[in-house]
Motif scaffolding. Sequence first.
Motif, PDB file in Angstrom:
ATOM      1  N   PRO A   1     -21.451  24.448 -14.379  1.00  0.00           N
ATOM      2  CA  PRO A   1     -22.316  23.355 -13.908  1.00  0.00           C
ATOM      3  C   PRO A   1     -23.105  22.732 -15.057  1.00  0.00           C
ATOM      4  O   PRO A   1     -23.636  23.427 -15.917  1.00  0.00           O
ATOM      5  CB  PRO A   1     -23.248  24.037 -12.902  1.00  0.00           C
ATOM      6  N   VAL A   2     -23.161  21.420 -15.056  1.00  0.00           N
ATOM      7  CA  VAL A   2     -23.911  20.652 -16.052  1.00  0.00           C
ATOM      8  C   VAL A   2     -24.702  19.575 -15.314  1.00  0.00           C
ATOM      9  O   VAL A   2     -24.207  18.975 -14.356  1.00  0.00           O
ATOM     10  CB  VAL A   2     -22.961  20.003 -17.079  1.00  0.00           C
ATOM     11  N   ILE A   3     -25.917  19.337 -15.756  1.00  0.00           N
ATOM     12  CA  ILE A   3     -26.718  18.257 -15.165  1.00  0.00           C
ATOM     13  C   ILE A   3     -26.230  16.933 -15.739  1.00  0.00           C
ATOM     14  O   ILE A   3     -26.255  16.727 -16.962  1.00  0.00           O
ATOM     15  CB  ILE A   3     -28.207  18.456 -15.458  1.00  0.00           C
ATOM     16  N   ALA A   4     -25.779  16.057 -14.851  1.00  0.00           N
ATOM     17  CA  ALA A   4     -25.324  14.729 -15.254  1.00  0.00           C
ATOM     18  C   ALA A   4     -26.440  13.717 -15.002  1.00  0.00           C
ATOM     19  O   ALA A   4     -27.117  13.772 -13.970  1.00  0.00           O
ATOM     20  CB  ALA A   4     -24.077  14.340 -14.480  1.00  0.00           C
TER      21      ALA A   4
ATOM     22  N   GLY B   1     -28.467  22.960  -5.631  1.00  0.00           N
ATOM     23  CA  GLY B   1     -27.821  24.080  -4.940  1.00  0.00           C
ATOM     24  C   GLY B   1     -28.722  25.263  -4.666  1.00  0.00           C
ATOM     25  O   GLY B   1     -28.239  26.407  -4.685  1.00  0.00           O
ATOM     26  N   GLY B   2     -30.008  25.051  -4.430  1.00  0.00           N
ATOM     27  CA  GLY B   2     -30.919  26.139  -4.102  1.00  0.00           C
ATOM     28  C   GLY B   2     -31.422  26.926  -5.301  1.00  0.00           C
ATOM     29  O   GLY B   2     -32.070  27.964  -5.122  1.00  0.00           O
ATOM     30  N   ARG B   3     -31.138  26.504  -6.514  1.00  0.00           N
ATOM     31  CA  ARG B   3     -31.616  27.208  -7.708  1.00  0.00           C
ATOM     32  C   ARG B   3     -33.140  27.096  -7.811  1.00  0.00           C
ATOM     33  O   ARG B   3     -33.724  26.091  -7.408  1.00  0.00           O
ATOM     34  CB  ARG B   3     -30.970  26.627  -8.970  1.00  0.00           C
ATOM     35  N   ASP B   4     -33.768  28.134  -8.391  1.00  0.00           N
ATOM     36  CA  ASP B   4     -35.205  28.066  -8.614  1.00  0.00           C
ATOM     37  C   ASP B   4     -35.485  27.288  -9.896  1.00  0.00           C
ATOM     38  O   ASP B   4     -34.558  26.850 -10.597  1.00  0.00           O
ATOM     39  CB  ASP B   4     -35.824  29.461  -8.667  1.00  0.00           C
ATOM     40  N   ALA B   5     -36.767  27.116 -10.216  1.00  0.00           N
ATOM     41  CA  ALA B   5     -37.136  26.274 -11.349  1.00  0.00           C
ATOM     42  C   ALA B   5     -36.559  26.800 -12.664  1.00  0.00           C
ATOM     43  O   ALA B   5     -36.045  26.022 -13.482  1.00  0.00           O
ATOM     44  CB  ALA B   5     -38.663  26.177 -11.442  1.00  0.00           C
ATOM     45  N   ALA B   6     -36.623  28.116 -12.877  1.00  0.00           N
ATOM     46  CA  ALA B   6     -36.125  28.678 -14.136  1.00  0.00           C
ATOM     47  C   ALA B   6     -34.628  28.445 -14.284  1.00  0.00           C
ATOM     48  O   ALA B   6     -34.142  28.122 -15.380  1.00  0.00           O
ATOM     49  CB  ALA B   6     -36.443  30.173 -14.201  1.00  0.00           C
ATOM     50  N   ALA B   7     -33.894  28.587 -13.187  1.00  0.00           N
ATOM     51  CA  ALA B   7     -32.443  28.381 -13.255  1.00  0.00           C
ATOM     52  C   ALA B   7     -32.106  26.917 -13.502  1.00  0.00           C
ATOM     53  O   ALA B   7     -31.148  26.602 -14.233  1.00  0.00           O
ATOM     54  CB  ALA B   7     -31.793  28.869 -11.965  1.00  0.00           C
ATOM     55  N   ILE B   8     -32.858  26.014 -12.916  1.00  0.00           N
ATOM     56  CA  ILE B   8     -32.606  24.586 -13.137  1.00  0.00           C
ATOM     57  C   ILE B   8     -32.888  24.212 -14.586  1.00  0.00           C
ATOM     58  O   ILE B   8     -32.114  23.500 -15.233  1.00  0.00           O
ATOM     59  CB  ILE B   8     -33.468  23.739 -12.180  1.00  0.00           C
ATOM     60  N   VAL B   9     -34.001  24.700 -15.123  1.00  0.00           N
ATOM     61  CA  VAL B   9     -34.356  24.386 -16.505  1.00  0.00           C
ATOM     62  C   VAL B   9     -33.329  24.953 -17.480  1.00  0.00           C
ATOM     63  O   VAL B   9     -33.069  24.368 -18.542  1.00  0.00           O
ATOM     64  CB  VAL B   9     -35.767  24.928 -16.819  1.00  0.00           C
ATOM     65  N   ALA B  10     -32.696  26.064 -17.116  1.00  0.00           N
ATOM     66  CA  ALA B  10     -31.703  26.690 -17.997  1.00  0.00           C
ATOM     67  C   ALA B  10     -30.369  25.967 -17.988  1.00  0.00           C
ATOM     68  O   ALA B  10     -29.528  26.213 -18.872  1.00  0.00           O
ATOM     69  CB  ALA B  10     -31.505  28.153 -17.594  1.00  0.00           C
ATOM     70  N   LEU B  11     -30.128  25.090 -17.033  1.00  0.00           N
ATOM     71  CA  LEU B  11     -28.845  24.382 -16.962  1.00  0.00           C
ATOM     72  C   LEU B  11     -28.687  23.440 -18.152  1.00  0.00           C
ATOM     73  O   LEU B  11     -29.637  22.779 -18.564  1.00  0.00           O
ATOM     74  CB  LEU B  11     -28.755  23.577 -15.666  1.00  0.00           C
ATOM     75  N   PRO B  12     -27.455  23.360 -18.705  1.00  0.00           N
ATOM     76  CA  PRO B  12     -27.217  22.368 -19.759  1.00  0.00           C
ATOM     77  C   PRO B  12     -27.278  20.954 -19.188  1.00  0.00           C
ATOM     78  O   PRO B  12     -27.004  20.730 -18.014  1.00  0.00           O
ATOM     79  CB  PRO B  12     -25.816  22.718 -20.270  1.00  0.00           C
ATOM     80  N   VAL B  13     -27.651  20.030 -20.035  1.00  0.00           N
ATOM     81  CA  VAL B  13     -27.773  18.631 -19.629  1.00  0.00           C
ATOM     82  C   VAL B  13     -26.838  17.794 -20.484  1.00  0.00           C
ATOM     83  O   VAL B  13     -26.845  17.901 -21.723  1.00  0.00           O
ATOM     84  CB  VAL B  13     -29.227  18.121 -19.788  1.00  0.00           C
ATOM     85  N   GLY B  14     -26.015  16.988 -19.832  1.00  0.00           N
ATOM     86  CA  GLY B  14     -25.024  16.208 -20.549  1.00  0.00           C
ATOM     87  C   GLY B  14     -25.586  14.995 -21.260  1.00  0.00           C
ATOM     88  O   GLY B  14     -26.677  14.493 -20.945  1.00  0.00           O
ATOM     89  N   ASP B  15     -24.809  14.531 -22.246  1.00  0.00           N
ATOM     90  CA  ASP B  15     -25.073  13.268 -22.952  1.00  0.00           C
ATOM     91  C   ASP B  15     -26.457  13.196 -23.592  1.00  0.00           C
ATOM     92  O   ASP B  15     -27.100  12.131 -23.629  1.00  0.00           O
ATOM     93  CB  ASP B  15     -24.906  12.071 -21.989  1.00  0.00           C
ATOM     94  N   ASP B  16     -26.916  14.320 -24.115  1.00  0.00           N
ATOM     95  CA  ASP B  16     -28.170  14.357 -24.881  1.00  0.00           C
ATOM     96  C   ASP B  16     -29.395  13.900 -24.084  1.00  0.00           C
ATOM     97  O   ASP B  16     -30.351  13.355 -24.644  1.00  0.00           O
ATOM     98  CB  ASP B  16     -28.057  13.496 -26.150  1.00  0.00           C
ATOM     99  N   TRP B  17     -29.378  14.121 -22.774  1.00  0.00           N
ATOM    100  CA  TRP B  17     -30.519  13.753 -21.939  1.00  0.00           C
ATOM    101  C   TRP B  17     -31.489  14.921 -21.750  1.00  0.00           C
ATOM    102  O   TRP B  17     -32.494  14.773 -21.058  1.00  0.00           O
ATOM    103  CB  TRP B  17     -30.047  13.269 -20.558  1.00  0.00           C
ATOM    104  N   ARG B  18     -31.234  16.057 -22.354  1.00  0.00           N
ATOM    105  CA  ARG B  18     -32.046  17.249 -22.073  1.00  0.00           C
ATOM    106  C   ARG B  18     -33.528  17.044 -22.421  1.00  0.00           C
ATOM    107  O   ARG B  18     -34.412  17.311 -21.593  1.00  0.00           O
ATOM    108  CB  ARG B  18     -31.492  18.446 -22.863  1.00  0.00           C
ATOM    109  N   THR B  19     -33.805  16.580 -23.637  1.00  0.00           N
ATOM    110  CA  THR B  19     -35.203  16.408 -24.044  1.00  0.00           C
ATOM    111  C   THR B  19     -35.926  15.417 -23.144  1.00  0.00           C
ATOM    112  O   THR B  19     -37.059  15.661 -22.690  1.00  0.00           O
ATOM    113  CB  THR B  19     -35.281  15.950 -25.506  1.00  0.00           C
ATOM    114  N   GLU B  20     -35.273  14.287 -22.853  1.00  0.00           N
ATOM    115  CA  GLU B  20     -35.888  13.270 -21.999  1.00  0.00           C
ATOM    116  C   GLU B  20     -36.185  13.817 -20.603  1.00  0.00           C
ATOM    117  O   GLU B  20     -37.271  13.608 -20.057  1.00  0.00           O
ATOM    118  CB  GLU B  20     -34.948  12.065 -21.899  1.00  0.00           C
ATOM    119  N   LEU B  21     -35.219  14.542 -20.036  1.00  0.00           N
ATOM    120  CA  LEU B  21     -35.374  15.066 -18.691  1.00  0.00           C
ATOM    121  C   LEU B  21     -36.450  16.147 -18.640  1.00  0.00           C
ATOM    122  O   LEU B  21     -37.312  16.154 -17.748  1.00  0.00           O
ATOM    123  CB  LEU B  21     -34.035  15.614 -18.189  1.00  0.00           C
TER     124      LEU B  21
END
Length: 578
Positions: free
Chosen positions: A306-309, A357-377
Amino acid sequence: MTRTTTPTSPATPTPTAPAPWSDLVSAALLGTERRTPPVAARPAQTAAAALLDAAAVSTVRRRAALRPAPAGERPAPAPADPRPPLPPAARRRLSLLLADRGGNGGGSRRGTAPDLTELLPQWLAAAGTYGYRAPEALLPALLDAARARTDLRPAALALAGPRALWLARLNDEWKFALRGTGGPSALPGDDDPEAVRRRWEEGLFAERVALLTALRRHDPAAGLALLTTTWSTERAEDRLMFLDSLREDLATGDEPFLEQALSDRSRNVRATAAELLSALPGSALAARMAQRAHTCIGLDRTAGAPVIAVEAPHECDMGMQRDGVAPKPPSGRGERSWWLSQLVEATPLDGWHARFGGRDAAAIVALPVGDDWRTELHDAWCRAAVRQRNADWARALLGAPAAPSQAAEVTPAGSSRDLTKLLTVLPEDERARWVAEFIAAHGLSEAFRMLGVCAVPWAEPLGGAVVDALDIARDAGSYPWSFSGVMGLAERCLDPAAADRLDMLTAVTDEPEGASPGSGGYWSEAFQRLVGTLRLRATMRREFTPPPAGDTTGPGADLDTAAAAATPGGATPGPRVP
C-alpha cells in the motif's frame, strides 16, 4: 493740601486660582497698605501673612517648573483591598527585586550572581498562588516594572489589585493598567445583566474583549449572544479580535454564527472563522473539507505494498475560497500544493482512519507516500493535529525521540512543521519525557524551543537530561556562551531541590585539548550561578509562608543568606528596605 492715597485693588482671583507672580511682587513692593494682595486671606490672617504664604507657594512652583493652575478636586480615596498583606520577608524580597530590575548590565560575562531580573516574573507567579496583596508603598515601583515589561503585566496587576487601578487613573504613564484588566474578575454580577450590557456598549475595546472572554468562560452561549448584538456595526479589526476570543471555549453551538462569518466582508475574519470551524470535527465545514481532501488522497494498491497516492486539486473554486482556502500561494510555493495543504489541515484527523482501511494514526504516518508528497502531507497533518489538539496524531507524527535518525526524520529539508507546537498537544508528563529522551539522544542544539513548552519546574528525567547534556558540553570543551540560553532556562525551570546535587559541577575543571581558552572558568561560573539561583528560588518560596509568632529563625532569617548568595563574592547588598 493733604494728598490721600487710596489702595488700588486689582481683580482678586478666585480662591482656587493662584495669583500671577508679577502681581505678588507688585503688592510686596508697594506694601499691603497701598496695594491689596491678590490673594484670599484665611480667617484671622493678616494681608501681609497671606501675601507671604502665596509668595512661598509660588516660589516652590517656579523652582519645580510647574505652571500655576487652579487646584483640582481631591481624588476619591483608594478602594480597600481585603487580601492579606505579604509576610515581611516576602515584602523585602519584592523590594529588592524591584530595585534590581535593571539587571546585571550589558557585560558579556555575568559572573556567579543570579539574574534578579528573571526572578521577578517567578516571584510574581508564585505570589499569585497565595492570594496576597502588594504593599502600598511598592505599588509605584511595581507599576513601573510592569510598564517596562509587558510579560510582567498580568501577574503584576493581579498582585497590585484595585489600588493600582486607582493610581493608574492619576498617572498617564500607568494607563496600560486600565487597558489590561481582564479575566473572570472583569465579569459583573450574575444578577446585573444591565451592567454587562452597559460595559459592552460603552467600555473601552480592551474592556469589551475582557468582558467577552470572561462571559464566555462563565456561559459560552450568553457570550455569543452578547457579541451578536453589535457584530454588524463593529470595525473589521475589532470583529477579528472578538472572533478570536471564541477560540478558548469553542463549542458546537457557535457553528451557525461562524458559518455566517464565512461571508464576512473582511478576508481575515473569514479566514479565522474557517479555522475555528475546522477545529470543530462535527461541523459542516469540516465535512466539506474532508470530502475534498479524501478525493485528493487515498491508498494505491496497484504497486503491491500500500502507498498513499496524492492528486492535488486543479483549481480553487468559490466554495473552497468561502471555506477559508486562500487561492494565492506564498512566494516560492506551487498553487496546487498550497491548496492541498489547506484542505488537509482543515480535515478532521479521525476521518483518515476509515479512509486508510481502519489503520491507526501511527500506521497511517508510517505508510509510504508517492510522488514526493510525503513532506507536504505530513506537514499538513502536523498543523491539523495542533489545531484539533489530537494527541494520538501528534504522538505518531513526532515518532520515537531516541531514534538515531529522528532529528532529520521529523524535520526533513523543506519542511514547515513545528515540533514545539506538536509537543504542546501531548500531556505535560509525556511531553517532558519525550524532550528528555530527545536531548539524551541528540543534545541540546535542537531542543531549546522544546524546553520552553515543558511544565515548570522541570520534572525528572527532563531536569537530569538537561544537566547531563550541559556537563557533556563542558567536558567536550564547547563554548559555554553557546549554551547561555539553555543555562538561563535551567536557572528558571529546574527544580530548586536539585541544587545540592549540582554542587559538584561548580568546580573549575581542566580544559581539554582544543577547548575554548578560559572555558573552564566560564563553565564554573555558570554552574555556580545555576546553583545559587536554585537556592534563591527555594528561599523565595519559603518566604511566602509567615513564620510562627515569635519565631525569628523562619523564612525571614533566610533573606540575608540568600541575598548574600545573590551578589558577587557573597557580600550582603545595601541596606534592607523596611
